[in-house]
Design a protein around this motif. Structure first.
Motif, mmCIF file in Angstrom:
data_model
loop_
_atom_site.group_PDB
_atom_site.id
_atom_site.type_symbol
_atom_site.label_atom_id
_atom_site.label_comp_id
_atom_site.label_asym_id
_atom_site.label_seq_id
_atom_site.Cartn_x
_atom_site.Cartn_y
_atom_site.Cartn_z
ATOM 1 N N ILE A 155 16.595 -52.400 8.496
ATOM 2 C CA ILE A 155 15.908 -53.412 9.338
ATOM 3 C C ILE A 155 14.888 -52.804 10.279
ATOM 4 O O ILE A 155 13.871 -53.327 10.523
ATOM 5 C CB ILE A 155 16.838 -54.318 9.930
ATOM 6 C CG1 ILE A 155 16.257 -55.693 10.256
ATOM 7 C CG2 ILE A 155 17.485 -53.696 11.269
ATOM 8 C CD1 ILE A 155 15.942 -56.435 9.048
ATOM 9 N N ASP A 156 15.032 -51.625 10.727
ATOM 10 C CA ASP A 156 14.370 -50.874 11.683
ATOM 11 C C ASP A 156 12.852 -50.762 11.218
ATOM 12 O O ASP A 156 11.760 -51.135 11.504
ATOM 13 C CB ASP A 156 14.692 -49.842 12.468
ATOM 14 C CG ASP A 156 16.024 -50.012 12.800
ATOM 15 O OD1 ASP A 156 16.796 -49.026 12.958
ATOM 16 O OD2 ASP A 156 16.362 -51.061 13.388
ATOM 17 N N THR A 170 11.147 -54.184 10.332
ATOM 18 C CA THR A 170 10.637 -54.897 11.486
ATOM 19 C C THR A 170 9.295 -54.261 11.761
ATOM 20 O O THR A 170 8.045 -54.958 12.263
ATOM 21 C CB THR A 170 11.593 -54.784 12.602
ATOM 22 O OG1 THR A 170 12.863 -55.103 12.350
ATOM 23 C CG2 THR A 170 11.125 -55.510 13.880
ATOM 24 N N THR A 224 6.657 -55.615 9.572
ATOM 25 C CA THR A 224 6.475 -56.824 9.918
ATOM 26 C C THR A 224 5.474 -56.940 10.981
ATOM 27 O O THR A 224 4.601 -57.580 11.191
ATOM 28 C CB THR A 224 7.791 -57.716 10.283
ATOM 29 O OG1 THR A 224 8.773 -57.756 9.273
ATOM 30 C CG2 THR A 224 7.430 -59.255 10.457
ATOM 31 N N PHE A 225 5.533 -55.939 12.129
ATOM 32 C CA PHE A 225 4.564 -55.870 13.302
ATOM 33 C C PHE A 225 3.330 -55.632 12.889
ATOM 34 O O PHE A 225 2.118 -56.321 13.288
ATOM 35 C CB PHE A 225 5.058 -54.947 14.098
ATOM 36 C CG PHE A 225 6.233 -55.169 15.171
ATOM 37 C CD1 PHE A 225 7.368 -54.522 15.286
ATOM 38 C CD2 PHE A 225 5.789 -56.272 16.139
ATOM 39 C CE1 PHE A 225 8.023 -54.765 16.210
ATOM 40 C CE2 PHE A 225 6.683 -56.474 17.179
ATOM 41 C CZ PHE A 225 7.792 -55.698 17.261
ATOM 42 N N LEU A 269 1.511 -58.500 10.879
ATOM 43 C CA LEU A 269 1.196 -59.374 12.160
ATOM 44 C C LEU A 269 -0.041 -58.940 12.723
ATOM 45 O O LEU A 269 -0.851 -59.830 13.150
ATOM 46 C CB LEU A 269 2.154 -59.676 13.025
ATOM 47 C CG LEU A 269 3.473 -60.444 12.688
ATOM 48 C CD1 LEU A 269 4.361 -60.604 13.685
ATOM 49 C CD2 LEU A 269 2.796 -62.119 12.314
ATOM 50 N N ILE A 287 6.445 -63.609 6.811
ATOM 51 C CA ILE A 287 7.133 -63.780 7.828
ATOM 52 C C ILE A 287 8.491 -64.517 7.494
ATOM 53 O O ILE A 287 9.472 -64.444 7.886
ATOM 54 C CB ILE A 287 6.536 -64.988 8.892
ATOM 55 C CG1 ILE A 287 5.443 -64.151 9.514
ATOM 56 C CG2 ILE A 287 7.214 -65.881 9.634
ATOM 57 C CD1 ILE A 287 4.384 -65.017 10.274
ATOM 58 N N PHE A 337 10.665 -61.682 5.564
ATOM 59 C CA PHE A 337 11.365 -61.072 6.545
ATOM 60 C C PHE A 337 12.768 -61.834 7.087
ATOM 61 O O PHE A 337 13.706 -60.823 7.246
ATOM 62 C CB PHE A 337 10.366 -60.654 7.656
ATOM 63 C CG PHE A 337 11.217 -59.901 9.059
ATOM 64 C CD1 PHE A 337 11.293 -60.574 10.018
ATOM 65 C CD2 PHE A 337 11.514 -58.719 8.709
ATOM 66 C CE1 PHE A 337 11.763 -59.588 11.190
ATOM 67 C CE2 PHE A 337 12.267 -57.908 9.797
ATOM 68 C CZ PHE A 337 12.228 -58.511 10.950
ATOM 69 N N THR A 338 12.541 -63.178 7.269
ATOM 70 C CA THR A 338 13.783 -63.771 7.748
ATOM 71 C C THR A 338 14.733 -63.934 6.814
ATOM 72 O O THR A 338 15.783 -63.671 6.855
ATOM 73 C CB THR A 338 13.328 -65.202 8.529
ATOM 74 O OG1 THR A 338 12.314 -64.749 9.389
ATOM 75 C CG2 THR A 338 14.543 -65.736 9.006
ATOM 76 N N TYR A 353 15.446 -60.514 4.705
ATOM 77 C CA TYR A 353 16.282 -59.032 5.305
ATOM 78 C C TYR A 353 17.049 -59.629 6.561
ATOM 79 O O TYR A 353 18.219 -59.189 6.572
ATOM 80 C CB TYR A 353 15.154 -58.418 6.072
ATOM 81 C CG TYR A 353 14.169 -57.506 4.848
ATOM 82 C CD1 TYR A 353 12.884 -58.143 4.371
ATOM 83 C CD2 TYR A 353 14.639 -56.440 4.350
ATOM 84 C CE1 TYR A 353 12.199 -57.623 3.562
ATOM 85 C CE2 TYR A 353 13.789 -55.726 3.466
ATOM 86 C CZ TYR A 353 12.590 -56.324 3.100
ATOM 87 O OH TYR A 353 11.914 -55.728 2.138
ATOM 88 N N LEU A 354 16.532 -60.629 7.445
ATOM 89 C CA LEU A 354 17.414 -60.857 8.646
ATOM 90 C C LEU A 354 18.657 -61.528 8.071
ATOM 91 O O LEU A 354 19.770 -61.579 8.798
ATOM 92 C CB LEU A 354 16.511 -61.642 9.457
ATOM 93 C CG LEU A 354 15.643 -60.876 10.085
ATOM 94 C CD1 LEU A 354 14.765 -62.049 11.140
ATOM 95 C CD2 LEU A 354 15.904 -60.014 10.778
#
Lengths: 601, 113, 197
Positions: free
Chosen positions: C58-59, C62, C65-66, C69, C185, C188-189, C192-193
């Motif tokens: 996840i790190d 993330t 994802t940054f 964005l 987005i 990712f949710t 992954y999340l």
């Protein structure tokens, strides 16, 4: 470069970006495949003329079942509808062309090449034999080791892409290129049904795109999407296929519904009854079309809740459909009806589609459907709606708009003869199939035993097919002979209601010398007649020097790009070196995209 | 640029006036918010047990945070907020229909096996 | 390809290509909808092989994802400076979009190769892997197309200089880029999340 391409001859057709020419190309292509699909049907019916026939082997028969369905849907009804969208939509909304002319040409060439890819399967004797719906896991490599299934998967993928691209083009065209005064609720109903069809296309096609990729991956890369042994689910294919497949059947019928609406209003000399309600019904049918797909799956064990909800939604969709039927009848009622070939086909649409709708509403009950499923009752149903419905409507459209496209009228005597042969042949073939279904005859069987009580109706059905074939032959004779010998047509031979009749037959390349301005629905009609029916003199199109009107340039990038895309697809069906062929295809596609982007449009 | 014959010419004018102020500064503020939200999503995920967050709360919080990011990017970066409403309608219609269709599909699939 | 040649009246006031891109985006809702739905159905159905809980990092995700964005921020800035006709800033931010996209693809490549080489999760290892690669691979292909598109825009600008500020094209490319970001987005949710959901 594009400015120097010849304006006549073969090259001019290969590089055309004119929506009218592209419409003609679609019509010719689809009519060719009508012959192909028709021959497949004739051969199938010949095999079934009597029990225990050995005319075709089971494998070949299964191949024809698959190809007949795939051909009629993707290579006949859809492109023939596209022919009408292409030719008529810009004219009916008073536009000079579609929003993206080169993209329009691209759609055509992708379609044509995809159709060729699909039918190449015949040439290499790897005919797909999995039905037009290709249920998993019959499509897995272990059950179909040759490339036959890949031909089907890639063929459908490619022609689907053509429709997707075109749907975006036509949606933007209709919303964004209407002439002054033409609000949405002043558009001809054909434009509305076309609009709804485009929405259904661009929303539903991606679903089957993914599903087809999953089949390809299972076969080529060993994934297990439809392999229960790997955790996959066979029924997943059915869901994804029918989430596309059900909107697809509305994609098949809506254009013909629009055509019929135009024809009936013209030949009843009355406005379409309940225009606004027809618009809302078309939208409702489109929307609800996404909520009913699992009625194709009632026997797969969906569970009581899903079954009940899909059944209810299916019954609900009969409402806007029924409304349209009443409105068509009401359009004719009290009208001054002229029986031409076009109007005969349109009237027969209403009757035949109603019959198909009745068997359809019977299927909406899961209890009844459990008996109908996979029987000839279903074959009867969908031929009544797709053939008695869509195909008849499209034939009506051909007879109706042929004068506009060619400047001549198709022979009415031959036309009416074709019509009656079609009506007799069609009903003789498909009405008995209701009985066959109820007598227990399953679908997709290449022969049957002689003691099943099916012999007589099968014989009738085959005779009907032969009658239809004669009608079909007459149609082609009429279509080509009328080009030379048909009575010359005026601008407005049928006294029509919509804008395409306000310009010459055939129209000039630029369509309108001066873009029209409308103030009401059926504006052209109201320019010819007052409200109490007195004749007016409609304004004539101004004379212009064609050189002063800017037209988009011809381009060869669409056909080249289409070739690149087909090359990518071809990599999946060749016996060796497929990867390199696909990579070459990617390179050609990318290069063509850049060539296109940097060309002067 | 394209025609000014929009459906709501006055609305478009206001939107453009407003948009004239929405320069780089606003975009950077939004970027910071997006980063912060993403950071929170990561934290919630990593420290779920430590903070004792129940599964349902985590799910709905993460979905809501994603929705906020989604609306920010679509509304401002993709300019939907200031464009003709038809674009928003088309996008929202397609998105909601897709969600509805696939929820229906999931509910129609057997629970397991 | 001057602006004047393309500026013609449309019924809604929306330029045709911009409108077409939104229609494409609507269509893509169903494309990615199918892929995401298929992933969610299949993520826990593997018979054997690595599970998502075992392989997701996840790190790193993330961070990617940054990155995506931020590339969207770069995109709005690129469009802004194109409209303002500030050539160097327009080119700089366009370059940053390309860079952001390439970095994202780099993260994807790193993730895929780790999964394949380190975790033994290939395309056909199990149904989770197949569904995962199909979804994220399709998204990655979309990013790749976006990178190619933005690179072409950058190169065109570098070649043509101050005579080329086709903000209509840049806006349309931007819509595509932002949509690809928006899909991520969601991925990712939901992928992954929600790995433990």
């Amino acid at each position: 470069m594009a400015k120097n391409l010849p304006k006549t001859g073969l090259i001019s057709w290969l590089t055309t970006v004119d929506h009218k020419r592209i419409g003609i190309l679609y019509a010719l292509g689809s009519l060719f495949f009508l012959i192909v699909g028709g021959l497949e049907a004739i051969l199938m019916r010949t095999q079934l003329i009597a029990p225990n026939s050995t005319f075709l082997t089971g494998d070949i028969y299964n191949g024809f079942v698959t190809m007949h369905g795939t051909t009629m849907i993707f290579l006949v009804v859809m492109p023939l509808s596209a022919a009408f969208f292409n030719y008529l939509v810009p004219l009916m909304i008073g536009a000079p062309d579609v929003a993206f002319p080169r993209l329009n040409a691209l759609s055509y060439w992708i379609w044509l090449f995809g159709a060729c890819l699909l039918n190449t399967s015949f040439l290499v004797q790897q005919i797909p034999a999995v039905g037009w719906f290709a249920y998993a896991n019959l499509t897995e490599k272990q059950f179909n080791p040759t490339h036959s299934v890949d031909f089907w998967v890639l063929g459908v993928q490619v022609v689907g892409l053509a429709s997707l691209i075109a749907s975006i083009n036509f949606f933007v065209t209709i919303i964004n290129m209407r002439c002054k005064g033409m609000t949405l609720l002043k558009m001809p109903l054909f434009v509305w049904t076309t609009l709804v069809t485009q929405v259904l296309l661009f929303l539903s096609l991606p679903v089957i795109t993914v599903a087809l990729v999953m089949v390809s991956f299972d076969r080529t890369f060993g994934t297990g999407f439809f392999n229960p042994g790997a955790g996959g689910q066979v029924v997943m294919w059915q869901h994804l296929f029918w989430i596309f497949g059900h909107p697809e059947v509305y994609i098949l019928i809506l254009p013909a519904m629009g055509i019929v609406s135009e024809i009936l209003a013209t030949f009843a000399r009355k406005p379409l009854f309940g225009y606004t309600v027809m618009v809302y019904s078309s939208c409702a049918i489109g929307f609800l079309g996404f909520a009913v797909w699992a009625h194709h799956m009632f026997t797969t064990g969906l569970g009581p809740w899903a079954t009940a909800l899909f059944s209810a939604a299916t019954m609900l969709i009969a409402v806007p459909t029924g409304v349209k039927i009443f409105n068509w009848i009401s359009t004719l009622w009290g009208g001054h009806i002229r029986f031409t070939t076009a109007s005969l086909f349109a009237i027969s649409f209403v009757a035949m589609f109603t019959l198909g709708g009745l068997s359809g509403i019977m299927h909406s009950s899961p209890v009844i459907d459990t008996q109908h499923q996979a029987s000839y009752f279903v074959v009867a149903h969908f031929h009544y709606v797709l053939y008695g419905g869509a195909v008849m409507g499209l034939f009506g459209g051909i007879y109706y708009w042929y004068p506009k496209v060619t400047g001549r009228i198709m022979n009415e005597t031959i036309g009416k003869l074709q019509f009656w042969l079609y009506m007799i042949g069609f009903n003789l073939t498909f009405f008995p199939m209701h009985f066959l279904g109820l007598e227990g005859m399953p679908r997709r069987i290449y022969t049957y035993a002689s003691d099943q009580n099916w012999n007589f109706w099968n014989f009738c059905a085959t005779m009907g097919a032969y009658v239809t074939a004669i009608g079909g032959a007459l149609f082609f004779v009429n279509m080509f002979a009328s080009l030379k010998f048909g009575k010359k047509a005026s601008d407005d031979p049928w006294d029509g209601r919509t804008l395409e009749w306000s310009i010459a037959s055939p129209p000039p390349e630029y369509n309108f010398a001066k873009l029209p301005e409308v103030t009401q629905l059926d504006d052209w009609w109201h320019k010819k007649y007052t409200h109490d029916g007195k004749r007016l003199t409609p304004p004539k199109q101004p004379v212009v020097d064609p050189k002063t009107i800017h037209l988009p340039n011809q381009s060869f990038w669409p056909i080249v790009l289409a070739g690149g895309i087909t090359c990518i697809a071809s990599g999946f069906v060749v016996p060796a070196n497929g990867l390199y062929i696909s990579i070459a295809g990617v390179a050609l596609t990318v290069a063509s995209t850049f060539g296109w982007a940097y060309e002067e449009p | 640029m394209a025609s000014t014959h929009g459906n709501h010419p006055s609305h478009k004018h206001d939107a453009h006036a407003e948009h004239a102020h929405a320069g780089p500064k606003l975009y950077w503020i939004f970027a910071a918010i997006l980063c912060v939200i993403t950071f929170f999503e990561w934290i919630i995920f990593k420290k779920k047990e430590a903070f004792g967050i129940p599964n349902a709360v985590m799910i709905w919080t993460l979905l809501s945070l994603s929705l906020v990011k989604f609306v920010m990017v679509c509304g401002w970066y993709m300019h939907l907020r200031f464009d003709n409403k038809m674009l928003t309608n088309i996008f929202v219609f397609a998105g909601l229909l897709a969600i509805a269709v696939f929820i229906m599909m999931k509910l129609s699939l057997p629970a397991m096996g | 390809m001057s602006d004047a040649a393309h500026a013609h009246h449309t019924t809604t006031g929306i330029e045709n290509r911009k409108f077409a891109m939104w229609v494409l985006i609507a269509s893509e809702c169903f494309l990615f909808g199918t892929l995401i739905a298929n992933y969610l159905v299949n993520k826990a159905r593997s018979i054997s092989g690595p599970t998502p809980q075992e392989v997701y990092k996840i790190d790193v995700t993330t961070l990617s994802t940054f990155d995506l964005l931020m590339s969207s921020v770069a995109m709005v800035l690129a469009l802004h400076y194109c409209k303002e006709k500030e050539l160097r800033k327009f080119q700089f931010w366009t370059f940053m979009v390309v860079l952001g996209g390439l970095i994202f693809l780099g993260f994807q490549y790193h993730e895929f190769s780790t999964f394949v080489l380190h975790d033994g999760l290939g395309l056909s290892t199990n149904i989770f892997g197949s569904s995962f690669y199909l979804l994220t691979g399709c998204h990655g292909a979309h990013v790749t197309v976006g990178v190619l598109w933005m690179s072409s825009i950058l190169i065109t600008s570098l070649i043509k200089g101050a005579e080329w500020f086709n903000s209509e094209i840049v806006e349309v490319a931007g819509l595509y880029w932002h949509f690809v970001d928006v899909v991520w987005i969601i991925i990712f949710t939901v992928v992954y999340l929600f790995v433990y959901v």
